[in-house]
Design a protein around this motif. Structure first.
Motif: not given
Length: 148
Positions: A42, A45, A48-49
């Motif tokens: 996370l 990157g 991203r979620g």
């Protein structure tokens, strides 16, 4: 990103609700070790979620189109994005090579809603012309997988 990270990402792509313990069993790590790796993925990157995948048709947005957009003059991607963001029917947009400046993915409730959205898109001061392609059926849609 190493092989274990790739396998963790694959587990999350398959089921983002998997617990760290469940993922750990698949990749051969403890739950805390998986959590540390997910946190790092996370932070960097790579992930991203986490989100729910919703069927747009079930929400009443089953009509979609891809629109080639040619802009007036030389325009930056940031300016294109700024003009497209307020349009709720725009679910994705990409700058592209070729004759068009961008490809815009629209979703609407029905063909009349789509027509209205296209009219608003065409009415933007940056747009010179558009070429629309309405989607008849979705043949294939797959999430990215790190092992490919």
């Amino acid at each position: 990103m190493n092989t274990i990270d790739q396998r963790i990402v694959s587990c999350l792509v398959a089921n983002a609700r998997s617990s760290y313990a469940e993922i750990g069993k698949v990749v051969g790590l403890s739950a805390p070790a998986v959590k540390r790796r997910v946190d790092r993925l996370l932070e960097t990157g790579i992930l991203r979620g986490f989100t729910a995948v919703v069927d747009p048709e079930a929400l009443g947005w089953g009509t979609e189109a891809f629109v080639e957009v040619t802009c007036q003059g030389n325009i930056t991607p940031a300016r294109i994005r700024a003009r497209l963001e307020p349009l709720p029917e725009v679910v994705a947009a990409y700058t592209v090579s070729g004759a068009a400046d961008a490809i815009v993915h629209l979703r609407a409730a029905d063909i009349h809603h789509l027509e209205t959205a296209l009219e608003r898109l065409r009415g933007l001061e940056i747009v010179d012309r558009t070429v629309s392609t309405v989607v008849l059926s979705r043949l294939l849609e797959r999430p990215p997988t790190p092992e490919s």
